[in-house]
Design an enzyme around this catalytic site. Structure first.
Site, short mmCIF file in Angstrom:
data_model
loop_
_atom_site.label_atom_id
_atom_site.label_comp_id
_atom_site.label_asym_id
_atom_site.label_seq_id
_atom_site.Cartn_x
_atom_site.Cartn_y
_atom_site.Cartn_z
N SER A 80 4.72 1.73 -6.48
CA SER A 80 5.96 0.76 -7.55
C SER A 80 4.40 0.35 -8.59
O SER A 80 3.56 1.70 -8.75
CB SER A 80 5.69 -0.54 -6.88
OG SER A 80 6.01 -1.07 -7.47
N CYS A 81 4.51 -0.38 -9.33
CA CYS A 81 3.54 -0.49 -10.53
C CYS A 81 2.51 -1.30 -10.11
O CYS A 81 1.49 -1.63 -10.91
CB CYS A 81 4.18 -2.10 -11.42
SG CYS A 81 4.85 -3.16 -10.74
N ILE A 82 1.64 -2.19 -8.83
CA ILE A 82 0.57 -2.80 -8.42
C ILE A 82 0.63 -2.27 -7.56
O ILE A 82 1.40 -1.79 -6.31
CB ILE A 82 0.40 -4.19 -8.55
CG1 ILE A 82 1.70 -4.63 -7.25
CG2 ILE A 82 1.06 -4.81 -10.14
CD1 ILE A 82 1.83 -6.22 -7.30
#
Lengths: 411, 102
Positions: free
Chosen positions: B100-102
């Protein structure tokens, strides 16, 4: 006279109309924008509706207000894009184009999972990615006294990938404030290998779930919802029971993309990740959630893309090579509850790290670290959205490409 | 980080995923599989090739993709790579796991 047609008057389409109206020569070009809906929603606000932090009027306005004079607005349903003949079929006619911008976004598709879009939908199974879903969930939460809350992601990619995590954090605060936190069990269920999947983020933020007593289930690929027995079941028959399921269903591009044969498996349009030109048709450009580029599906991404895309449309009109400029830049506030938030700023290559933003060494915002100021930043963003972002006005100090200044890149 | 497999030095991240796909060989894949208690069969290798093709073509990996791959069905995929099939199979394939993005 040539036609530039924008499909979709959401965040991306509205921004493109505002950028292009002052840049395309009026004597040669006519700009059209098509969207079947009257209302423009501030989608980041859907996260706050269920918890009574925002009300209905704070997240919706009439879409037409944001379309500039000089752009023809068609409030009509789009039936099909005929890319071979440069035509868009609308519910009551046909619009021909010289340049097409696809900004039809993405939406939830709960019908993709057996038992999800069932008679329990909006009874014990809810989404918060739609206005109606967020409101229905608000009403449910107002009455919810005790039990198991499961916050669930069906599959990636999804719009605003951190939203489900924010939902879990805000739910913790919400029940705490109501004095019933000890009666509610919160579980976060993800198909990925963790709540945080990037090295630096998991190191810095891993404490959050434990601190908030949120249970974690990873690598859970849902096969079906057993809505009668209130359980989600995965492909190896693992079961998780719930009293209230808040799910992020499969996200898909608009069905018009599928009907037009322009999309991938999930109806996202194959797009050049740096120029935003369609990979199949040179006079079609794609922006925002509608693309298949590996950037986050988020308003900030659409904003940064809109600046590159505006330049590229002008280059295309003048028969010049396009700029391979868009770097996947994304900038998101992440609510962590109790009036705090994180801020992340990253791109295709650079994962989120700590640092100061937007001014290197000064801030005032802190990256990848909880702070009250970041939370105020998130709330202030609603004003920025309606007053700057949609109108295509640059955000002060924040450039289209990610800046490495102020970031602690050597961990 | 540097990791040595059969006297060959490879670059990996902290979780043991290769950071440079050009260093991948079938032998390295086989050793990573062993570390995860997997004995590779032809079916395993078919899945690994499919994963590598997807990643090279910049297509995202997902369970949905596996379902439509024609190589394997999902229950089989779980049986071949127990304990989170995407995260295990990508490690063996020498490509990043889905993130995911983090």
């Amino acid at each position: 006279m040539k036609n530039l047609v924008i499909l979709g008057a959401g965040t991306s389409g509205t921004m493109m109309a505002n950028h292009l109206v002052s840049k395309l020569p009026k004597k040669d070009w006519k700009i059209h924008i098509v969207d079947q809906y009257k209302t423009h929603y501030y989608q980041p606000g859907f996260l706050f509706l269920p918890f009574d932090i925002y009300n209905e009027n704070q997240v919706r306005k009439e879409g037409k207000k944001f379309i500039p004079k000089g752009v023809e607005y068609h409030q009509l349903k789009i039936e099909k894009i005929d890319a071979e003949n440069n035509l868009v079929e609308l519910e009551n006619g046909v619009l021909s184009y010289d340049i097409l911008i696809i900004a039809t976004g993405s939406k939830i598709a709960p019908q993709e999972v057996e038992g999800m879009h069932s008679k329990a939908w909006r009874d014990t199974i809810f989404d918060f990615y739609t206005y109606e879903g967020a409101l229905a969930l608000r009403n449910k939460l107002r009455e919810f006294k005790e039990g198991k809350l499961v916050v669930h992601i069906t599959e990636m990619p999804i719009k605003c990938p951190v939203a489900p995590l924010e939902f879990a954090f805000l739910a913790d605060s919400y029940f705490d404030k109501k004095g019933i936190r000890d009666k509610v069990e919160i579980t976060y269920v993800t198909p990925l290998s963790g709540a945080f999947t990037k090295e630096y983020s998991s190191k810095k933020l891993g404490y959050l779930l434990e601190e908030k007593n949120i249970k974690l289930e990873t690598d859970f690929a849902i096969e079906r919802v057993d809505f009668e027995n209130k359980k989600i079941v995965d492909y190896i028959d693992k079961e998780i029971s719930y009293d209230l399921l808040v799910t992020v269903p499969t996200n898909m591009g608009d069905e018009v993309i599928e009907k037009s044969g322009l999309g991938d498996d999930l109806n996202f349009v194959p797009t050049h990740e740096k120029t935003l030109q369609s990979l199949e048709h040179e006079n079609i450009f794609v922006i925002g959630d509608a693309t298949n580029v590996p950037a986050s599906k988020a308003g900030s991404v659409a904003h940064f893309q809109s600046e590159t895309l505006t330049d590229n449309i002008l280059l295309y009109i003048n028969n010049k090579p396009l700029k391979e400029e868009f770097d996947g830049h994304s900038n998101c506030f992440i609510e962590t509850g109790k009036n705090k938030a994180l801020l992340i700023d990253f791109n295709y290559e650079q994962e989120p790290v700590t640092g100061t933003f937007p001014i290197a060494g000064i801030g005032p915002l802190k990256l990848l670290k909880e702070s009250v100021l970041n939370h105020w930043g998130k709330l202030a963003f609603r004003w920025v959205y309606w007053n700057l972002l949609l109108k295509g006005i640059p955000i002060p100090f924040v450039s289209r490409n990610m800046s490495t200044a102020g970031k602690n890149i050597n961990k | 980080m540097i990791k040595t497999i059969k006297q060959i030095a490879i670059n990996v991240n902290e979780e043991g995923y290769l950071t440079d796909f050009s260093q991948w060989t079938k032998e390295i894949g086989e050793e990573i599989a062993k570390e995860n208690n997997i004995e590779m069969t032809d079916k395993h290798w078919q899945v690994i090739s499919w994963i590598q093709e997807q990643v090279t073509a910049k297509k995202p990996l997902s369970i949905r993709g596996i379902k439509k791959s024609g190589v394997i069905d999902i229950k089989e995929f779980y049986a071949l790579f127990p304990g989170g099939p995407l995260k295990v199979s990508t490690k063996i394939a020498g490509v990043p796991k889905p993130k995911s993005c983090i």
